[in-house]
Motif scaffolding. Structure first.
Motif: not given
Lengths: 214, 214, 214
Positions: A60, A62, B56-57, B60, B62, C57, C60-62
């Motif tokens: 994560g 970025y 989108d990944v 980043g 979301y 991913v 977006g769950h980090y």
């Protein structure tokens, strides 16, 4: 992205070389599958930048390096195009490329460790992060070329990355006076290990199994 | 997700058509590998939504479009199932599908540029973002079908996406009075380019290489 | 990562078993392709943890589960190495492994639903999240082994995951007195469904198509 004040410039230059080298080996693989020029560029860029990209997505972290600095994309693309023009030469310089690729492996591994370190994850993940950065690009290349990844089958490569990462993490932990020494020592060690593995065809034992697994 | 006030509704409808068209071509590919119905749906959804998801990944950005709006998943799944029922018809309408797929390529490319623009990345990455959105879904489809991606080998496709993105970015930069014109001009230009490429089999030169690369 | 107060410990233990089981079946697949020991470990870890990783991913769950808790990586790696030593035994225990793998499917599905629930996404995405968590690891395994994913072609697997997710979501919605019952009921239902599907070779109808699609 990763900023080791005194060593930054050295690692920076080395990382450009590493990106170019990995893109060029990928371009040769693309040529064996008769890809078109756009495909060669894309495969080169994905191979050279894929490891760092996967690492950043998993952590994560970025923005991605090549999103913030598109110069990396340009280097990878240009290196791939140059390979088309100079394919015969590149093959004749096979040895030089193995060395460049080994430099790439070690530099990417250290960069991957640095990033994970900054994000603040357990030390085991720092090592894994280095390995992913060093190795995952080649796995993407092999998947896109429709082959079982070489990484899983050939001479020590991931293992070199893990050893490099372990040594680097230890050196940084011990604060060897200044970071420059840690970087240089790790670089020499990792590179030597990889080159010896190629020279003497050091391999992991293989797991050969032909059961009637479903 | 992306909101261009006056053109939103047009792009919205076109993006539904694009998702359906890409899902249907993926479903045909699934049928050639005798996948089951669930597999056909999954391959359709992954192909139709994979490009935007990867974009989108990487940025980043979301939540993902289909996470926020599951209707896209439904459209992709239904389109795949319809293809099972109407496979013969779909093949006979081959030409219509090439046009729909081309619409998808251009619409996805513009959508990808819009998203990158909003995230605020260098203009080179805006173009790359458009290309990933337009092309990466087909790459995922080919990987899952165990083939070297068509994208890397066949008529102009990624190149159409890049040219579309370049023109779109230029048009938006120049603020052609209002955005609607930029969108429409880009749409016509990109679609024409792709259809001409199919009609006259425009291809990139290929890099054919059979050296004894390791 | 996901915390259901009373059931946490049960799901925790089950998830360790599931990780080990999925890593072991991946190790056997690696052995059939003569991967080396490092490759076996990597394929095991990617298969066992890949589903949850892709889910996190996409949402977006980090941080990712195995980044926060490297113990999962260790379990997957050790399980893969044990498989090398005990390959013959593992095959003879084929039935036990099918059960363990089914437990993994159901447990991963519930865990995936829990995570999506916490992130706060539409209920359709909760189900999809469960399915991705349960199934995507096996897809990665098949891609890395250079095969068309089994998931798209064989007995009910993704469908079991979807039904499990639907039932689980319904049970949680209805607040069946306490969550423990929802978990246990879903577990029994999902496991039974999968085992019956294996026993009686329940399959989805297949879409077989041999048109001259481009």
């Amino acid at each position: 992205m990763w900023t080791l004040p005194p060593t930054d410039s050295v690692l920076h230059v080395l990382s450009f070389i590493a990106v170019a080298a990995q893109s060029m080996t990928a371009a040769l693989a693309a040529g064996k599958r008769s890809m078109d020029w756009a495909g060669v560029c894309m495969l080169g860029a994905i191979t050279a930048l894929g490891g760092g990209t996967i690492r950043d997505v998993l952590l994560g972290h970025y923005p991605l390096v090549w999103v913030a600095h598109p110069i990396y994309l340009v280097i990878a693309g240009v290196a791939a195009l140059v390979t088309i023009a100079l394919a015969r030469l590149v093959v004749r310089l096979n040895l030089a490329f193995l060395v460049l690729d080994a430099i790439g492996l070690v530099v990417f591994t250290m960069a991957g460790c640095d990033v994970a370190w900054q994000v603040g994850v357990p030390v085991a993940i720092v090592i894994v992060s280095g390995m992913i950065t060093g190795c995952a690009g080649g796995v993407l290349r092999d998947i896109l070329c429709n082959e079982v990844p070489l990484l899983f089958r050939s001479e020590l490569y991931a293992s070199v990355s893990v050893v490099t990462g372990l040594f680097y993490a230890a050196a940084l932990r011990l604060q060897l006076n200044d970071t420059l020494w840690a970087v240089l020592l790790t670089f020499v060690l990792g590179l030597t290990f990889r080159l010896l593995a190629i020279r003497y065809k050091w391999e992991m034992p293989k797991f050969v199994f032909s059961g009637e697994e479903r």
